[in-house]
Design a protein around this motif. Structure first.
Motif, PDB file in Angstrom:
ATOM      1  N   PRO A  98       0.833  -1.204   0.000  1.00 10.69           N
ATOM      2  CA  PRO A  98       0.000   0.000   0.000  1.00 10.69           C
ATOM      3  C   PRO A  98       0.868   1.255   0.000  1.00 10.69           C
ATOM      4  O   PRO A  98       2.011   1.213   0.474  1.00 10.69           O
ATOM      5  CB  PRO A  98      -0.785  -0.109   1.309  1.00 10.69           C
ATOM      6  N   HIS A  99       0.374   2.319  -0.562  1.00  9.01           N
ATOM      7  CA  HIS A  99       1.069   3.608  -0.490  1.00  9.01           C
ATOM      8  C   HIS A  99       0.046   4.672  -0.122  1.00  9.01           C
ATOM      9  O   HIS A  99      -1.145   4.510  -0.370  1.00  9.01           O
ATOM     10  CB  HIS A  99       1.694   3.989  -1.831  1.00  9.01           C
ATOM     11  N   SER A 100       0.570   5.751   0.437  1.00  8.92           N
ATOM     12  CA  SER A 100      -0.327   6.877   0.702  1.00  8.92           C
ATOM     13  C   SER A 100       0.244   8.111   0.037  1.00  8.92           C
ATOM     14  O   SER A 100       1.386   8.114  -0.439  1.00  8.92           O
ATOM     15  CB  SER A 100      -0.479   7.093   2.212  1.00  8.92           C
TER      16      SER A 100
ATOM     17  N   CYS B 247       4.598   9.840   0.265  1.00 13.36           N
ATOM     18  CA  CYS B 247       3.965   8.694   0.911  1.00 13.36           C
ATOM     19  C   CYS B 247       4.256   8.800   2.403  1.00 13.36           C
ATOM     20  O   CYS B 247       5.343   9.196   2.805  1.00 13.36           O
ATOM     21  CB  CYS B 247       4.540   7.401   0.349  1.00 13.36           C
TER      22      CYS B 247
ATOM     23  N   LEU C  44       4.119   6.200   4.544  1.00 12.30           N
ATOM     24  CA  LEU C  44       4.727   5.013   5.136  1.00 12.30           C
ATOM     25  C   LEU C  44       6.214   5.350   5.238  1.00 12.30           C
ATOM     26  O   LEU C  44       6.871   5.596   4.216  1.00 12.30           O
ATOM     27  CB  LEU C  44       4.464   3.768   4.285  1.00 12.30           C
TER      28      LEU C  44
ATOM     29  N   HIS D   9       9.015   3.968   3.089  1.00 17.71           N
ATOM     30  CA  HIS D   9       8.939   4.376   1.688  1.00 17.71           C
ATOM     31  C   HIS D   9       9.457   5.802   1.517  1.00 17.71           C
ATOM     32  O   HIS D   9      10.188   6.116   0.585  1.00 17.71           O
ATOM     33  CB  HIS D   9       7.501   4.303   1.189  1.00 17.71           C
TER      34      HIS D   9
ATOM     35  N   MET E  88      10.252   8.169  -1.597  1.00 16.13           N
ATOM     36  CA  MET E  88       8.902   8.423  -2.099  1.00 16.13           C
ATOM     37  C   MET E  88       8.394   9.796  -1.670  1.00 16.13           C
ATOM     38  O   MET E  88       7.460   9.938  -0.872  1.00 16.13           O
ATOM     39  CB  MET E  88       7.963   7.315  -1.622  1.00 16.13           C
TER      40      MET E  88
HETATM   41 CU   LIG Z   1       4.467   4.135   0.131  1.00 19.75          CU
END
Ligand SMILES: [Cu+2]
Length: 472
Positions: A398-400, A454, A456, A459, A464
């Motif tokens: 998953p990414h945000s 992102c 997380l 990441h 990211m």
């Molecule tokens: Cu991510």
């Protein structure tokens, strides 16, 4: 909210490169609670608001990022990093009254304070260019010209941020305003902030950090208390949940799936309350609920647990012990806050989030973060539509996406209109592998460079992130 299929995928996807068998994600969990994590032996720590120096035009706080030895597990101390010497400090600010924080850095790593969810000038946003070196200090100015919401303060220095957050340096920042005060929601001692996170603690209290160790952080802390209990009255409470975990998502349920009322997200109150039985809180997100304990007899114990655990983890997060009756003048009105009008979009952008195993980096639109590159230049006052695509189908990650400076509206997910739980303002959106979401955003007021990334933290540390430069 995501559907059940997405939830299962989310469970399988919660860790980088981790494929957790679906049967282990929902349903019976193997219990292997070590002495260190025996649930409900420690009372919940409820933070009292920090006391500022009240000056004519603003409230002044001095927050030193420093190490401290604090009691987490009974009979031990843990060396942690803090903002001001304690875990989960709370700042309560008022709309229209600025806050200035003098941030002194007594750590041996850089620290760059970021008010997550804050509508703040670029110089106070925690850009890596504004890192506070060890031994130095800096003023951060928060105008508080935005609607009431629950925010949080954490480090944004590139590379040290994940460890600084993991080791405990995170404050909750509650902004209040008259519009929200006028509502009959639970207030005072019945309005409680809950910082949720995972942690790996050895039996002697040692807090163990590893950027990639997120599957091996089996203890849950609430306001720094390990799987605590909280004595409540048989009436309504407002809980402001903040997930400060580096990468842990909580998929919460109360008791055996009892109903509660979802009232707010990252940017504050939803347009209308949403009766709910499951609450997802992804890293950096805030979700607020009202729980009515009057339906439980005094003596009841109701467990808040997460439905998304790794093998060997216990699901319990927090237990509510109903110990007394109380008057309850509070209620949840049928409407909470009008939907914000962000205007008609004139600009479209796409954000493709992906992991590159060759480079060992997490990328946005094929690129890792470069402090010398501006990725795009939004014009203030112009409404934009962003499409966020999670390309990590093979790795099920998953990414945000969290743009600084402004809140946004979720338009749709995979082409389907956003549900009532996402009908308010957000500042962090998580997208499952192979899925996409569209958001509407309009930047206002402040020029300069701001980050988007992102949330997380592994990441983010691995690239990211990008930067946008706001122009008039
Ligand atoms: Cu991510």
């Amino acid at each position: 909210m995501l559907n059940r299929r997405s939830l299962l995928k989310a469970g399988a996807a919660a860790g980088v490169l981790a494929a957790v068998p679906v049967g282990l994600v929902l349903g019976a969990q193997p219990r292997r609670a070590a002495a260190a994590t025996t649930p409900f032996t420690v009372p919940l720590r409820v933070p009292r608001p920090l006391r500022p120096t009240r000056l004519a035009d603003y409230d002044l706080y001095r927050l030193t990022s420093r190490e401290a030895d604090v009691a987490i597990l009974p009979g031990t101390t843990s060396r942690v990093r803090t903002l001001g010497g304690a875990l989960s400090p709370l700042i309560v600010a008022r709309r229209g009254r600025p806050v200035i924080i003098e941030q002194a850095n007594a750590l041996d790593v850089p620290f760059s304070m970021h008010l997550h969810g804050g509508h703040v000038p670029a110089h106070s946003d925690g850009h890596p260019d504004n890192e506070v070196a060890p031994g130095r200090s800096r003023l951060f100015r928060y105008p508080n010209n935005q609607p009431a919401s629950t925010m949080w303060v954490h480090d944004h220095s590139h590379h040290a941020h994940a460890e600084n957050i993991y080791r405990g340096a995170a404050a909750t920042y509650v902004l209040t305003d008259p519009a929200e005060d006028a509502l009959p929601l639970p207030k005072g001692q019945y309005d409680v902030t809950l910082q949720l996170r995972d942690a790996k603690l050895e039996d002697d209290g040692t807090l163990v950090y590893d950027l990639h160790g997120f599957q091996d952080r089996p203890t849950f802390l609430v306001n720094g208390s390990p799987r605590p209990y909280f004595e409540v009255a048989a009436r309504k409470y407002r809980f402001r949940l903040v997930n400060t975990s580096n990468e842990r998502a909580f998929v919460l349920r109360l008791g055996e799936g009892d109903e509660f009322t979802h009232i707010a997200t990252d940017g504050g109150l939803l347009p209308a309350p949403v009766p709910s039985r499951i609450l997802q809180v992804w890293p950096a997100e805030r979700q607020e609920i009202v729980v009515d304990f009057s339906k439980y007899p005094v003596g009841s114990k109701i467990v808040l647990s997460t439905m998304m655990t790794f093998p060997g983890e216990a699901p319990e997060v927090l237990r509510f012990d109903v110990v007394r009756t109380a008057d309850d003048p509070s209620s949840v009105p049928a409407t909470l806050r009008p939907v914000a009008d962000l205007g008609t979009p004139a600009v479209e952008r796409t954000f493709a989030m992906s992991f590159d195993p060759q480079r060992g980096q997490h990328l946005i639109n094929g690129k890792p973060f470069d402090v010398n590159r501006v990725d795009f230049r939004p014009k203030l006052g112009v409404t934009e539509i962003w499409t966020i695509e999670n390309k990590d189908v093979d790795f099920t990650i998953p990414h945000s996406l969290h743009p600084h400076l402004e809140h946004f509206q979720v338009v749709d997910r995979n082409g389907k209109p956003a549900g009532p739980n996402e009908a308010g303002l957000k500042d962090t959106i998580t997208v499952m592998p192979g899925e996409s979401a569209r958001i509407k955003i309009k930047f206002t007021d402040y020029t300069g460079r701001f980050m988007f990334h992102c949330h997380l933290m592994g990441h983010l540390t691995m690239g990211m992130m990008g930067q946008m430069e706001m122009a008039r």
